[in-house]
Design a protein around this motif. Structure first.
Motif, PDB file in Angstrom:
ATOM      1  N   ILE A 190     -10.304   5.728   5.526  1.00 36.03           N
ATOM      2  CA  ILE A 190      -9.610   7.016   5.434  1.00 36.03           C
ATOM      3  C   ILE A 190     -10.306   7.940   4.446  1.00 36.03           C
ATOM      4  O   ILE A 190     -10.483   9.138   4.705  1.00 36.03           O
ATOM      5  CB  ILE A 190      -8.133   6.804   5.053  1.00 36.03           C
ATOM      6  N   GLU A 191     -10.728   7.403   3.322  1.00 43.08           N
ATOM      7  CA  GLU A 191     -11.425   8.223   2.337  1.00 43.08           C
ATOM      8  C   GLU A 191     -12.751   8.744   2.903  1.00 43.08           C
ATOM      9  O   GLU A 191     -13.109   9.923   2.702  1.00 43.08           O
ATOM     10  CB  GLU A 191     -11.676   7.415   1.068  1.00 43.08           C
ATOM     11  N   TRP A 202       0.827  -1.213   0.000  1.00 39.57           N
ATOM     12  CA  TRP A 202       0.000   0.000   0.000  1.00 39.57           C
ATOM     13  C   TRP A 202       0.859   1.259   0.000  1.00 39.57           C
ATOM     14  O   TRP A 202       0.601   2.202  -0.756  1.00 39.57           O
ATOM     15  CB  TRP A 202      -0.931  -0.030   1.202  1.00 39.57           C
ATOM     16  N   GLY A 224      -6.276   5.060  13.360  1.00 39.76           N
ATOM     17  CA  GLY A 224      -6.632   4.394  12.118  1.00 39.76           C
ATOM     18  C   GLY A 224      -6.680   2.904  12.371  1.00 39.76           C
ATOM     19  O   GLY A 224      -7.460   2.423  13.189  1.00 39.76           O
ATOM     20  N   THR A 227      -4.550  12.980   6.368  1.00 38.31           N
ATOM     21  CA  THR A 227      -5.704  12.253   6.886  1.00 38.31           C
ATOM     22  C   THR A 227      -6.374  13.100   7.960  1.00 38.31           C
ATOM     23  O   THR A 227      -5.868  14.146   8.365  1.00 38.31           O
ATOM     24  CB  THR A 227      -5.273  10.904   7.476  1.00 38.31           C
ATOM     25  N   PRO A 279      -8.046   1.884   3.675  1.00 39.44           N
ATOM     26  CA  PRO A 279      -8.127   2.965   2.679  1.00 39.44           C
ATOM     27  C   PRO A 279      -9.533   3.530   2.505  1.00 39.44           C
ATOM     28  O   PRO A 279      -9.718   4.743   2.357  1.00 39.44           O
ATOM     29  CB  PRO A 279      -7.620   2.292   1.396  1.00 39.44           C
ATOM     30  N   GLY A 284      -1.430   6.839   6.044  1.00 40.07           N
ATOM     31  CA  GLY A 284      -2.321   7.096   4.919  1.00 40.07           C
ATOM     32  C   GLY A 284      -2.288   8.516   4.404  1.00 40.07           C
ATOM     33  O   GLY A 284      -2.828   8.790   3.316  1.00 40.07           O
ATOM     34  N   ARG A 306      -0.818  11.794   2.558  1.00 43.37           N
ATOM     35  CA  ARG A 306      -0.007  11.889   1.347  1.00 43.37           C
ATOM     36  C   ARG A 306       0.698  13.235   1.247  1.00 43.37           C
ATOM     37  O   ARG A 306       0.101  14.285   1.479  1.00 43.37           O
ATOM     38  CB  ARG A 306      -0.872  11.669   0.098  1.00 43.37           C
ATOM     39  N   PHE A 348       3.377   8.818   0.083  1.00 47.62           N
ATOM     40  CA  PHE A 348       2.814   8.775   1.426  1.00 47.62           C
ATOM     41  C   PHE A 348       3.727   9.464   2.440  1.00 47.62           C
ATOM     42  O   PHE A 348       4.961   9.364   2.358  1.00 47.62           O
ATOM     43  CB  PHE A 348       2.601   7.323   1.864  1.00 47.62           C
TER      44      PHE A 348
END
Length: 401
Positions: free
Chosen positions: A283-284, A35, A176, A312, A280, A152, A154, A159
């Motif tokens: 997080i989104e 990832w 997380g 995040t 993921p 997570g 960016r 990342f």
């Protein structure tokens, strides 16, 4: 008695019953490496342990360099890890009204004794690693990204945690993905990673007592990390601590210098691997929730919401005009069950259990930041009505200034 409904202070990924047993898709470290887009990830028993392993390995390679430059406002476990590795934390003041180190102050702090610089991605917000890299490398030092709160997130080139020479993440409760306590360690080159593996075998010895304890705590986390379970597990201890005036217990900051160092057991590794595929998406979802709520906070006069394009959102980090107003907000909201809290109680020089550190006599901006900040949970369990109540309280307090 029905337990209170409680929002956690950070947005952690809830575990499911299926995470606790069954088929494991791949090792947790392999899933994380794929990832993050790195060749290898090393698992340690905490983010603090990961930092300790990295520093111990670096110190063996560069024995004449003994100082590690860190922000003067960060988790107290960071200087404890530095000392556990036999090194000296050097404090660097923040930029005015910001969580990142002031570049000029960092430049002044770095020299022939500097082993590493630790830029910190606080609360999912992204630090300026590019500048930290340039300053550290000019001094002959390395960069260790503290991405404990930013798995997570960016940066422009990938990342957070992969932009410096070394990076580490926390898998603690509410960070997380959680295996209750755990940490991920990444390094830029194979020679460095080989030293990490060797050092971990030397200093992180198997300890069945700690692994049994962490396994029980992870099982409890899976059971109680729910809105009503947190009323028992988090809300009631929080309110007792605040009634006693014990701010460090309220924020979970009673840390010891002899923190655990041991490998992570097979069951906890498997739990993290089974839950990883949901991270993921989680997080989104929390990112979209934060972005939808940000304009409401940004519209409150006098309030500053920290934001960026790639970070995040475990919580929303706010800067208020002064300490009195921040405390007035907390007086009304800290015990409300809506996930409003302080990040770290003090700037690092003001923790009584931390010894004197170079640079601790000149950290005015860090103290100001500690005095004026608070956070609001970005957990999906903070519904729109509760979020609006939080905003209305802040708005009313600031309107009275």
């Amino acid at each position: 008695m029905k337990p209170e409904r409680e929002t956690p202070p950070t947005a952690g990924l809830p575990l499911r019953l299926a995470d606790l047993g069954g088929t494991t898709p791949a090792p947790l470290t392999a899933l994380a490496a794929a990832w993050l887009g790195v060749e290898e990830v090393q698992l340690e028993c905490s983010g603090t342990a990961a930092l300790t392993v990295a520093l111990t390995a670096l110190a063996e390679d560069m024995p004449s360099r003994r100082e590690v430059a860190i922000p003067a406002f960060t988790c107290p476990l960071v200087p404890l890890a530095i000392r556990r590795a036999g090194l000296v934390p050097r404090l660097v003041d923040l930029g005015p009204g910001h969580f990142d180190m002031d570049p000029q102050r960092l430049e002044d702090a770095c020299g022939p004794l500097t082993l590493a610089v630790v830029p910190t991605h606080l609360g999912g917000r992204v630090a300026d690693v590019e500048t930290a890299n340039a300053i550290a490398h000019r001094a002959g030092a390395v960069t260790i990204e503290d991405a404990a709160q930013a798995l997570g997130a960016r940066c422009p080139n990938g990342f957070a945690g992969t932009q410096g020479d070394i990076g580490f993440y926390s898998l603690a409760a509410g960070k997380g993905l959680s295996i209750f306590e755990g940490g991920l360690l990444v390094g830029r080159d194979e020679a460095l990673r080989a030293r990490f593996r060797r050092v971990a075998k030397q200093i992180a010895r198997w300890h069945p007592g700690w692994e049994i304890r962490r396994s029980l705590e992870l099982a409890a986390y899976a059971a109680f990390y729910r809105p009503h379970g947190l009323g028992w597990a988090y809300g009631r201890p929080l309110r007792r601590a605040l009634r006693r005036g014990d701010l460090l217990s309220a924020t979970g900051e009673h840390f010891a210098a002899d923190f655990p160092l041991h490998p992570v057991g097979r069951w906890r590794r498997a739990v993290g691997a089974r839950a990883f595929h949901r991270l993921p998406v989680f997080i989104e979802a929390t990112t979209q929730q934060a972005l939808a709520r940000a304009p409401r906070l940004a519209a409150i006069p006098g309030l500053h919401l920290f934001s960026d394009k790639g970070g995040t959102w475990p919580y929303l980090m706010l800067l208020l005009p002064d300490e009195a107003l921040r405390d007035a907000v907390l007086k009304r909201l800290w015990t409300s069950g809506h996930g409003v809290t302080r990040m770290f109680v003090h700037a690092l020089p003001d923790y009584r259990y931390l010894e004197s550190m170079p640079g601790d006599d000149d950290v005015a901006h860090a103290r100001d930041f500690a005095a004026r900040t608070l956070s609001i949970s970005n957990s999906p369990w903070l519904d729109e009505a509760a979020f609006e109540h939080v905003c209305a309280v802040i708005e009313s307090v600031l309107a009275c200034r």
